[in-house]
Design an enzyme around this catalytic site. Structure first.
Site, PDB file in Angstrom:
ATOM      1  N   HIS A 105      -0.525  12.319 -28.490  1.00 49.21           N
ATOM      2  CA  HIS A 105      -0.927  10.756 -28.238  1.00 49.21           C
ATOM      3  C   HIS A 105      -1.772   9.521 -29.447  1.00 49.21           C
ATOM      4  O   HIS A 105      -1.428   9.109 -29.190  1.00 49.21           O
ATOM      5  CB  HIS A 105      -1.596  10.839 -26.797  1.00 49.21           C
ATOM      6  CG  HIS A 105      -1.310  10.836 -24.901  1.00 49.21           C
ATOM      7  ND1 HIS A 105      -2.176  11.830 -24.279  1.00 49.21           N
ATOM      8  CD2 HIS A 105       0.207  11.000 -25.468  1.00 49.21           C
ATOM      9  CE1 HIS A 105      -1.002  11.849 -22.972  1.00 49.21           C
ATOM     10  NE2 HIS A 105       0.338  11.247 -24.212  1.00 49.21           N
ATOM     11  N   HIS A 123      -0.711  17.466 -25.744  1.00 53.83           N
ATOM     12  CA  HIS A 123      -0.560  15.729 -25.595  1.00 53.83           C
ATOM     13  C   HIS A 123      -2.550  14.657 -26.720  1.00 53.83           C
ATOM     14  O   HIS A 123      -1.600  14.301 -26.528  1.00 53.83           O
ATOM     15  CB  HIS A 123      -0.826  15.671 -24.530  1.00 53.83           C
ATOM     16  CG  HIS A 123       0.633  15.793 -24.065  1.00 53.83           C
ATOM     17  ND1 HIS A 123       1.345  16.657 -23.765  1.00 53.83           N
ATOM     18  CD2 HIS A 123       1.342  15.330 -23.254  1.00 53.83           C
ATOM     19  CE1 HIS A 123       2.191  16.859 -23.617  1.00 53.83           C
ATOM     20  NE2 HIS A 123       2.646  15.048 -23.012  1.00 53.83           N
ATOM     21  N   LYS A 158       6.920  23.431 -13.457  1.00 53.00           N
ATOM     22  CA  LYS A 158       6.089  21.994 -13.114  1.00 53.00           C
ATOM     23  C   LYS A 158       5.270  22.252 -11.648  1.00 53.00           C
ATOM     24  O   LYS A 158       4.794  21.643 -11.528  1.00 53.00           O
ATOM     25  CB  LYS A 158       7.470  20.877 -13.451  1.00 53.00           C
ATOM     26  CG  LYS A 158       6.546  20.238 -13.356  1.00 53.00           C
ATOM     27  CD  LYS A 158       6.315  18.339 -14.235  1.00 53.00           C
ATOM     28  CE  LYS A 158       5.340  17.817 -14.071  1.00 53.00           C
ATOM     29  NZ  LYS A 158       5.172  16.183 -14.662  1.00 53.00           N
ATOM     30  N   HIS A 163       7.662  10.760 -28.163  1.00 56.32           N
ATOM     31  CA  HIS A 163       6.685  11.044 -27.604  1.00 56.32           C
ATOM     32  C   HIS A 163       6.736  12.415 -27.705  1.00 56.32           C
ATOM     33  O   HIS A 163       5.771  13.742 -28.172  1.00 56.32           O
ATOM     34  CB  HIS A 163       6.594  10.813 -25.901  1.00 56.32           C
ATOM     35  CG  HIS A 163       6.170  11.830 -24.828  1.00 56.32           C
ATOM     36  ND1 HIS A 163       4.372  11.380 -25.326  1.00 56.32           N
ATOM     37  CD2 HIS A 163       5.864  12.756 -23.802  1.00 56.32           C
ATOM     38  CE1 HIS A 163       3.776  12.595 -24.451  1.00 56.32           C
ATOM     39  NE2 HIS A 163       4.985  13.101 -23.635  1.00 56.32           N
ATOM     40  N   LYS A 210       3.003  11.365 -10.915  1.00 54.80           N
ATOM     41  CA  LYS A 210       2.521  10.804 -12.287  1.00 54.80           C
ATOM     42  C   LYS A 210       3.555   9.287 -12.332  1.00 54.80           C
ATOM     43  O   LYS A 210       4.011   9.363 -12.469  1.00 54.80           O
ATOM     44  CB  LYS A 210       2.174  11.251 -14.085  1.00 54.80           C
ATOM     45  CG  LYS A 210       0.870  12.120 -13.394  1.00 54.80           C
ATOM     46  CD  LYS A 210       0.477  12.631 -14.967  1.00 54.80           C
ATOM     47  CE  LYS A 210      -0.288  13.541 -14.628  1.00 54.80           C
ATOM     48  NZ  LYS A 210      -0.859  13.933 -16.149  1.00 54.80           N
ATOM     49  N   GLU A 237       9.041  18.402 -24.916  1.00 53.57           N
ATOM     50  CA  GLU A 237       8.342  19.363 -23.894  1.00 53.57           C
ATOM     51  C   GLU A 237       9.144  20.748 -23.521  1.00 53.57           C
ATOM     52  O   GLU A 237       8.352  21.534 -22.392  1.00 53.57           O
ATOM     53  CB  GLU A 237       8.457  17.709 -22.108  1.00 53.57           C
ATOM     54  CG  GLU A 237       8.093  16.402 -22.505  1.00 53.57           C
ATOM     55  CD  GLU A 237       6.054  16.495 -21.967  1.00 53.57           C
ATOM     56  OE1 GLU A 237       6.238  17.927 -22.031  1.00 53.57           O
ATOM     57  OE2 GLU A 237       5.444  15.631 -22.758  1.00 53.57           O
ATOM     58  N   ARG A 250       0.652  -1.009  -0.315  1.00 48.95           N
ATOM     59  CA  ARG A 250       0.063   0.336  -0.218  1.00 48.95           C
ATOM     60  C   ARG A 250       1.374   1.372   0.198  1.00 48.95           C
ATOM     61  O   ARG A 250       0.454   2.704  -0.122  1.00 48.95           O
ATOM     62  CB  ARG A 250      -1.156  -0.077   0.967  1.00 48.95           C
ATOM     63  CG  ARG A 250      -2.165  -1.533   1.367  1.00 48.95           C
ATOM     64  CD  ARG A 250      -3.263  -0.544   2.398  1.00 48.95           C
ATOM     65  NE  ARG A 250      -4.561  -1.559   1.845  1.00 48.95           N
ATOM     66  CZ  ARG A 250      -4.189  -3.225   2.616  1.00 48.95           C
ATOM     67  NH1 ARG A 250      -3.407  -2.630   3.567  1.00 48.95           N
ATOM     68  NH2 ARG A 250      -5.097  -4.007   2.642  1.00 48.95           N
ATOM     69  N   ARG A 307      -2.883  22.229 -13.628  1.00 51.73           N
ATOM     70  CA  ARG A 307      -2.873  21.460 -14.200  1.00 51.73           C
ATOM     71  C   ARG A 307      -2.854  20.035 -15.479  1.00 51.73           C
ATOM     72  O   ARG A 307      -1.289  19.734 -16.212  1.00 51.73           O
ATOM     73  CB  ARG A 307      -3.048  19.789 -13.570  1.00 51.73           C
ATOM     74  CG  ARG A 307      -0.840  18.522 -13.554  1.00 51.73           C
ATOM     75  CD  ARG A 307      -1.102  17.388 -12.321  1.00 51.73           C
ATOM     76  NE  ARG A 307       0.472  16.627 -13.007  1.00 51.73           N
ATOM     77  CZ  ARG A 307       0.832  16.027 -12.119  1.00 51.73           C
ATOM     78  NH1 ARG A 307       0.374  16.380 -10.628  1.00 51.73           N
ATOM     79  NH2 ARG A 307       1.879  15.073 -12.530  1.00 51.73           N
ATOM     80  N   GLU A 321      -4.506  17.178 -11.096  1.00 53.35           N
ATOM     81  CA  GLU A 321      -5.271  17.165 -12.464  1.00 53.35           C
ATOM     82  C   GLU A 321      -7.128  17.584 -12.871  1.00 53.35           C
ATOM     83  O   GLU A 321      -7.267  17.048 -13.152  1.00 53.35           O
ATOM     84  CB  GLU A 321      -4.758  16.356 -13.691  1.00 53.35           C
ATOM     85  CG  GLU A 321      -4.576  16.639 -14.564  1.00 53.35           C
ATOM     86  CD  GLU A 321      -4.193  15.635 -15.852  1.00 53.35           C
ATOM     87  OE1 GLU A 321      -2.786  15.403 -16.118  1.00 53.35           O
ATOM     88  OE2 GLU A 321      -5.107  15.706 -17.451  1.00 53.35           O
ATOM     89  N   ASN A 372      -0.997  19.175 -20.382  1.00 54.56           N
ATOM     90  CA  ASN A 372      -1.433  18.482 -21.485  1.00 54.56           C
ATOM     91  C   ASN A 372      -1.134  19.026 -23.130  1.00 54.56           C
ATOM     92  O   ASN A 372      -0.849  18.381 -23.745  1.00 54.56           O
ATOM     93  CB  ASN A 372      -2.661  17.872 -21.329  1.00 54.56           C
ATOM     94  CG  ASN A 372      -2.487  16.970 -20.254  1.00 54.56           C
ATOM     95  OD1 ASN A 372      -1.824  15.999 -20.618  1.00 54.56           O
ATOM     96  ND2 ASN A 372      -3.063  16.517 -19.465  1.00 54.56           N
TER      97      ASN A 372
HETATM   98  N1  GLY Z   1       3.162  14.985 -17.878  1.00 52.14           N
HETATM   99  C1  GLY Z   1       2.206  15.441 -16.992  1.00 52.14           C
HETATM  100  C2  GLY Z   1       2.118  16.060 -15.724  1.00 52.14           C
HETATM  101  O1  GLY Z   1       3.273  15.181 -14.827  1.00 52.14           O
HETATM  102  O2  GLY Z   1       1.102  16.363 -15.390  1.00 52.14           O
END
Ligand code: GLY
Length: 354
Positions: free
Chosen positions: A255, A251, A230, A268, A139, A181, A117, A244, A240, A248
């Site tokens: 994607h 993206h 960031k 990417h 993430k 990025e 956990r 956040r 998010e 994207n």
């Molecule tokens: N890579 C995008 C984020 O960490 O939200």
């Protein structure tokens, strides 16, 4: 050494991000001193192990070497990492150390978030993309046959050790992928609400050749700017649910490019760059920005000579974008530019995109 910190108020958690060019053995000493006697499992990318394994000198019995490539971010390897941790009898007080790019960081982080956990983990990013983006913000995920990152968690690391020295040996395509990025941060800077004028767009223009030549001091500064942006976003919205989403930018379409080409043809970062170009065009068509800003953005992108990506079947691309995690049943969510270094979220119907 640059020492930044991330403060996640909702969890009352704060963790350091160290940015320092140093020898690999000095880095190892810093990691060991941070772990302060804890038992730990090292999850390391095969490439990094080949290049730096000896210098790092971790024992075979405490190492899980992960082959490189997005296809390795799967259930099978996730299970293997957990089994290795169980075999090592790691307890809740122990830790996982992820040394590699985004694939290693995401997988090791997800394993750490579910092992007993949740145990601690440390990110040691070795690609530009992982340094500026995936190692910070918690993430974690694995891919499934239904799509990328569909199983995962928000689980913050205990520390991030960034050594720009690793970027010397990064292959050119992966380096450029990270730059994709980086350029994204320039286009979203004001929306990150960092409280400091970092002016990444200027930095990219003034230091283009130093960046492309991988001058370590320049890369340290570049990484510091991106990480500050960031951190600012993640601290305001860890999960998010709002701000956040701006990370994207590029993206949604990016994607879909990765998916339509089975994650094999483009990196990417290349896909995100194409996604940003798509978003700039969409923003001009919707009168969100004037053409001058789009031409300016084209110039910024052109400086880094990213790989061009052709158009794909439009119905198929729409279908793929509708499967995006951010999409609702009818709308596809795009982050679009609305001014210099400023973006906003828009939910658009397929007709408005075609
Ligand atoms: N890579 C995008 C984020 O960490 O939200």
């Amino acid at each position: 050494m640059i020492n930044l910190s991330v403060n996640i108020k909702s969890e009352n958690k704060s963790y350091p991000i160290f940015i320092e060019s140093c020898t690999v053995s000095a880095l190892k000493e810093q990691i060991l001193s941070f772990l302060n006697g804890k038992n730990f499992l090292v999850v390391i990318s095969e490439k990094v192990e080949k290049l730096y394994g000896k210098e790092l000198g971790f024992d075979k019995s405490q190492k899980f070497v992960l082959k490189d490539g997005e296809k390795e971010k799967n259930f099978k390897n996730y299970k293997r990492i957990l089994e290795k941790a169980l075999k090592m009898k790691l307890t809740r007080n122990d830790a996982i150390v992820a040394i590699g790019g985004g694939v290693v960081g995401d997988m090791a982080g997800f394993a750490a978030s579910t092992y007993m956990r949740g145990i601690g983990y440390i990110q040691v990013p070795t690609t530009l993309l992982a340094c500026v983006d995936s190692s910070v913000g918690g993430k974690t995920a694995i891919d499934t046959n239904y799509g990328k990152n569909l199983v995962g968690s928000f689980y913050q690391p205990d520390a991030v050790f960034i050594n720009p020295g690793f970027l010397k040996t990064l292959d050119d395509r992966q380096f450029k992928s990270g730059l994709g990025e980086v350029v994204k941060y320039a286009f979203i800077e004001k929306s990150c609400r960092c409280g400091e004028d970092l002016n990444l767009t200027n930095f990219l223009s003034e230091k283009t050749s130093d960046i492309l030549n991988r001058d370590e001091k320049t890369l340290s500064k570049l990484i510091k700017i991106c990480v500050k942006l960031k951190i600012s976003v993640v601290e305001k919205d860890e999960t998010e649910s709002g701000l956040r989403k701006i990370l994207n930018f590029g993206h949604t379409y990016g994607h879909a490019i990765e998916k339509i080409t089975n994650y094999k043809k483009y990196t990417h970062g290349e896909a995100v760059v194409e996604g940003m170009k798509f978003s700039f065009n969409l923003a001009v068509k919707r009168n969100l920005i004037d053409k001058n800003y789009k031409f300016f953005a084209d110039d910024v992108i052109r400086k880094f000579n990213f790989r061009e990506i052709p158009l794909f079947n439009q119905e198929k691309m729409i279908e793929l974008m509708q499967m995006d995690k951010k999409a609702t049943s009818k709308h596809i969510v795009f982050i679009l530019p609305t001014d210099y270094s400023t973006v906003e979220e828009f939910a658009l119907l397929p007709d408005e995109i075609i």
